[in-house]
Write a protein that holds these residues in place. Structure first.
Motif, PDB file in Angstrom:
ATOM      1  N   TYR A 183       0.848  -1.196   0.000  1.00 21.37           N
ATOM      2  CA  TYR A 183       0.000   0.000   0.000  1.00 21.37           C
ATOM      3  C   TYR A 183       0.884   1.246   0.000  1.00 21.37           C
ATOM      4  O   TYR A 183       0.890   2.020   0.975  1.00 21.37           O
ATOM      5  CB  TYR A 183      -0.919   0.004   1.223  1.00 21.37           C
ATOM      6  CG  TYR A 183      -1.717  -1.258   1.413  1.00 21.37           C
ATOM      7  CD1 TYR A 183      -2.930  -1.458   0.754  1.00 21.37           C
ATOM      8  CD2 TYR A 183      -1.261  -2.269   2.260  1.00 21.37           C
ATOM      9  CE1 TYR A 183      -3.656  -2.622   0.930  1.00 21.37           C
ATOM     10  CE2 TYR A 183      -1.990  -3.432   2.444  1.00 21.37           C
ATOM     11  CZ  TYR A 183      -3.185  -3.606   1.773  1.00 21.37           C
ATOM     12  OH  TYR A 183      -3.909  -4.764   1.966  1.00 21.37           O
TER      13      TYR A 183
ATOM     14  N   TYR B 215      -0.236   4.706   1.222  1.00 20.79           N
ATOM     15  CA  TYR B 215      -0.607   4.906   2.619  1.00 20.79           C
ATOM     16  C   TYR B 215       0.569   4.771   3.576  1.00 20.79           C
ATOM     17  O   TYR B 215       0.417   5.026   4.774  1.00 20.79           O
ATOM     18  CB  TYR B 215      -1.690   3.894   3.028  1.00 20.79           C
ATOM     19  CG  TYR B 215      -2.994   4.094   2.294  1.00 20.79           C
ATOM     20  CD1 TYR B 215      -3.960   4.969   2.771  1.00 20.79           C
ATOM     21  CD2 TYR B 215      -3.262   3.409   1.104  1.00 20.79           C
ATOM     22  CE1 TYR B 215      -5.156   5.163   2.099  1.00 20.79           C
ATOM     23  CE2 TYR B 215      -4.451   3.593   0.430  1.00 20.79           C
ATOM     24  CZ  TYR B 215      -5.401   4.471   0.931  1.00 20.79           C
ATOM     25  OH  TYR B 215      -6.568   4.659   0.258  1.00 20.79           O
TER      26      TYR B 215
ATOM     27  N   THR C 237      -0.686  12.026  10.429  1.00 24.76           N
ATOM     28  CA  THR C 237      -1.898  11.259  10.703  1.00 24.76           C
ATOM     29  C   THR C 237      -1.533   9.861  11.170  1.00 24.76           C
ATOM     30  O   THR C 237      -0.437   9.350  10.926  1.00 24.76           O
ATOM     31  CB  THR C 237      -2.778  11.155   9.449  1.00 24.76           C
ATOM     32  OG1 THR C 237      -2.008  10.564   8.389  1.00 24.76           O
ATOM     33  CG2 THR C 237      -3.261  12.528   9.023  1.00 24.76           C
TER      34      THR C 237
ATOM     35  N   LYS D 194      -2.399   3.920   8.889  1.00 25.43           N
ATOM     36  CA  LYS D 194      -3.490   3.003   8.592  1.00 25.43           C
ATOM     37  C   LYS D 194      -3.034   1.560   8.758  1.00 25.43           C
ATOM     38  O   LYS D 194      -1.845   1.249   8.606  1.00 25.43           O
ATOM     39  CB  LYS D 194      -4.007   3.218   7.172  1.00 25.43           C
ATOM     40  CG  LYS D 194      -5.017   4.324   7.035  1.00 25.43           C
ATOM     41  CD  LYS D 194      -5.580   4.342   5.638  1.00 25.43           C
ATOM     42  CE  LYS D 194      -6.823   5.208   5.552  1.00 25.43           C
ATOM     43  NZ  LYS D 194      -7.935   4.685   6.342  1.00 25.43           N
TER      44      LYS D 194
ATOM     45  N   PHE E 236     -15.099   1.255  -0.742  1.00 27.39           N
ATOM     46  CA  PHE E 236     -14.585   1.641   0.578  1.00 27.39           C
ATOM     47  C   PHE E 236     -13.114   2.046   0.433  1.00 27.39           C
ATOM     48  O   PHE E 236     -12.216   1.372   0.936  1.00 27.39           O
ATOM     49  CB  PHE E 236     -14.737   0.478   1.559  1.00 27.39           C
ATOM     50  CG  PHE E 236     -16.160   0.030   1.745  1.00 27.39           C
ATOM     51  CD1 PHE E 236     -16.960   0.586   2.723  1.00 27.39           C
ATOM     52  CD2 PHE E 236     -16.698  -0.957   0.919  1.00 27.39           C
ATOM     53  CE1 PHE E 236     -18.278   0.177   2.894  1.00 27.39           C
ATOM     54  CE2 PHE E 236     -18.010  -1.373   1.076  1.00 27.39           C
ATOM     55  CZ  PHE E 236     -18.807  -0.804   2.065  1.00 27.39           C
ATOM     56  N   PRO E 237     -12.862   3.174  -0.242  1.00 27.49           N
ATOM     57  CA  PRO E 237     -11.483   3.559  -0.575  1.00 27.49           C
ATOM     58  C   PRO E 237     -10.619   3.911   0.625  1.00 27.49           C
ATOM     59  O   PRO E 237      -9.396   3.970   0.501  1.00 27.49           O
ATOM     60  CB  PRO E 237     -11.680   4.777  -1.491  1.00 27.49           C
ATOM     61  CG  PRO E 237     -13.020   5.322  -1.115  1.00 27.49           C
ATOM     62  CD  PRO E 237     -13.846   4.135  -0.759  1.00 27.49           C
ATOM     63  N   ASP E 238     -11.225   4.139   1.786  1.00 24.63           N
ATOM     64  CA  ASP E 238     -10.448   4.485   2.970  1.00 24.63           C
ATOM     65  C   ASP E 238     -10.129   3.277   3.842  1.00 24.63           C
ATOM     66  O   ASP E 238      -9.534   3.419   4.912  1.00 24.63           O
ATOM     67  CB  ASP E 238     -11.191   5.532   3.815  1.00 24.63           C
ATOM     68  CG  ASP E 238     -11.320   6.863   3.094  1.00 24.63           C
ATOM     69  OD1 ASP E 238     -10.375   7.216   2.360  1.00 24.63           O
ATOM     70  OD2 ASP E 238     -12.352   7.532   3.241  1.00 24.63           O
ATOM     71  N   THR E 239     -10.536   2.089   3.387  1.00 28.73           N
ATOM     72  CA  THR E 239     -10.299   0.867   4.151  1.00 28.73           C
ATOM     73  C   THR E 239      -9.261   0.010   3.439  1.00 28.73           C
ATOM     74  O   THR E 239      -9.417  -0.306   2.255  1.00 28.73           O
ATOM     75  CB  THR E 239     -11.604   0.060   4.301  1.00 28.73           C
ATOM     76  OG1 THR E 239     -12.577   0.853   4.988  1.00 28.73           O
ATOM     77  CG2 THR E 239     -11.353  -1.221   5.083  1.00 28.73           C
ATOM     78  N   LEU E 240      -8.205  -0.367   4.146  1.00 25.02           N
ATOM     79  CA  LEU E 240      -7.199  -1.250   3.573  1.00 25.02           C
ATOM     80  C   LEU E 240      -7.686  -2.688   3.685  1.00 25.02           C
ATOM     81  O   LEU E 240      -8.043  -3.149   4.770  1.00 25.02           O
ATOM     82  CB  LEU E 240      -5.860  -1.102   4.287  1.00 25.02           C
ATOM     83  CG  LEU E 240      -5.208   0.274   4.281  1.00 25.02           C
ATOM     84  CD1 LEU E 240      -3.778   0.175   4.817  1.00 25.02           C
ATOM     85  CD2 LEU E 240      -5.221   0.901   2.896  1.00 25.02           C
TER      86      LEU E 240
ATOM     87  N   GLY F  84     -11.033   5.609  -6.499  1.00 30.41           N
ATOM     88  CA  GLY F  84     -10.224   5.065  -5.424  1.00 30.41           C
ATOM     89  C   GLY F  84      -8.853   4.606  -5.856  1.00 30.41           C
ATOM     90  O   GLY F  84      -7.957   4.466  -5.027  1.00 30.41           O
TER      91      GLY F  84
ATOM     92  N   GLN G 276      -5.659   1.693  -4.611  1.00 33.80           N
ATOM     93  CA  GLN G 276      -4.474   1.765  -3.760  1.00 33.80           C
ATOM     94  C   GLN G 276      -4.706   1.082  -2.412  1.00 33.80           C
ATOM     95  O   GLN G 276      -3.738   0.785  -1.690  1.00 33.80           O
ATOM     96  CB  GLN G 276      -4.081   3.228  -3.535  1.00 33.80           C
ATOM     97  CG  GLN G 276      -3.664   3.963  -4.791  1.00 33.80           C
ATOM     98  CD  GLN G 276      -2.336   3.453  -5.348  1.00 33.80           C
ATOM     99  OE1 GLN G 276      -1.520   2.914  -4.608  1.00 33.80           O
ATOM    100  NE2 GLN G 276      -2.124   3.631  -6.647  1.00 33.80           N
ATOM    101  N   ASN G 277      -5.956   0.849  -2.066  1.00 31.48           N
ATOM    102  CA  ASN G 277      -6.287   0.287  -0.755  1.00 31.48           C
ATOM    103  C   ASN G 277      -6.457  -1.226  -0.771  1.00 31.48           C
ATOM    104  O   ASN G 277      -6.844  -1.816   0.242  1.00 31.48           O
ATOM    105  CB  ASN G 277      -7.577   0.921  -0.221  1.00 31.48           C
ATOM    106  CG  ASN G 277      -8.775   0.642  -1.129  1.00 31.48           C
ATOM    107  OD1 ASN G 277      -8.651   0.652  -2.355  1.00 31.48           O
ATOM    108  ND2 ASN G 277      -9.931   0.401  -0.542  1.00 31.48           N
TER     109      ASN G 277
END
Length: 262
Positions: A59, A62, A69, A72, A94-98, A127, A130-131
């Motif tokens: 990833y 990230y 921050t 993740k 769900f682009p913010d979830t790995l 997205g 990348q996740n």
């Protein structure tokens, strides 16, 4: 013509694949046996502990954490991900979830890695994928090597090998002993999804999970509007094959309960 890059013992990460992949991979060049013997020594690479795992190669967008921050972590794991249908369907939603696919077969893992790399090259995709990533691993042996206690919020067992023969049922992906490991990496309130087209296997997974003190059954009607369950039932290659053949699917979801008080 897309071809799989061969390695003797390892599989390319999605980052490495993106440097050489030019066209969308074609599944016919990555075929191998439908199932693998999980008790065979597959010469797998795995970290001694979760804090030694190099997630940056999986990833890169990230890692490391930017602007101070919080770093993740992988939160969803598709165990025995096959050709990656689930993570490829859920990644843009769900682009913010790995999320991570875990697969033991070399060629199949390579296909998913190349598929992700190809999608990352298409900048107009939501997205950017990348996740999502994939890793070659034996989840029955090494889950705690990759994930810390309570790290995961969702874990998936979709159309696993049914191991019909009585002498091979010890290799089923859901057993009393393995549920203890899944409970270790799944946080309280997290959800375990199981889907299969084999009624006997469904009854096996359901009975073992209901009997475990750290899991409680979630009535299917409570999950009817869950887009994640919809993808779990329909996005995988096996799920689509069952639909084409007019077969049945059995679903059971379980919530991770809090640890009992000492």
């Amino acid at each position: 013509m897309a071809t799989a890059v061969k390695r003797s013992h390892d599989t390319m990460t999605t980052q490495e694949s993106s440097e050489v992949l030019l066209r969308e991979p074609q599944k016919r060049w990555y075929r191998q046996r439908a199932h693998a013997n999980v008790f065979t020594d597959h010469e797998l690479d795995y970290p001694a502990s979760p804090d030694q795992m190099d997630w940056a190669s999986h990833y890169p967008a990230y890692f490391p954490a930017k602007d101070g921050t919080e770093q993740k972590q992988v939160e969803w794991a598709d165990v025995g991900c096959g050709f990656g249908g689930l993570i490829m369907a859920l990644g843009p939603q769900f682009p913010d979830t790995l999320m991570l696919g875990m697969e033991i077969r070399v060629s199949v893992t390579q296909y998913v890695a190349d598929r992700i790399a190809h999608q990352r090259q298409l900048a107009d995709k939501p997205g950017g994928y990348q996740n999502v990533s994939v890793i070659r691993a034996n989840s029955m042996k090494h889950m705690p090597n990759f994930f810390a206690k309570g790290q995961l919020s969702k874990i998936f067992f979709l159309f696993p090998d049914p191991h019909f023969k009585l002498r091979k049922q010890k290799a089923r992906i859901v057993t009393t002993a393995l549920l203890a490991e899944y409970a270790y990496v799944l946080r309280p309130g997290g959800i375990m999804y199981t889907v299969t087209d084999v009624k006997d296997l469904h009854e096996w997974m359901d009975a073992h999970s209901r009997a475990h003190k750290l899991f409680e059954y979630i009535p299917t009607e409570e999950m009817v509007d869950d887009p994640i369950l919809l993808a779990a039932r329909t996005a995988t290659e096996e799920g689509r094959k069952v639909e084409r053949n007019g077969g049945d699917k059995w679903v059971a979801c379980f919530r991770r309960l809090p640890d009992p008080e000492a």
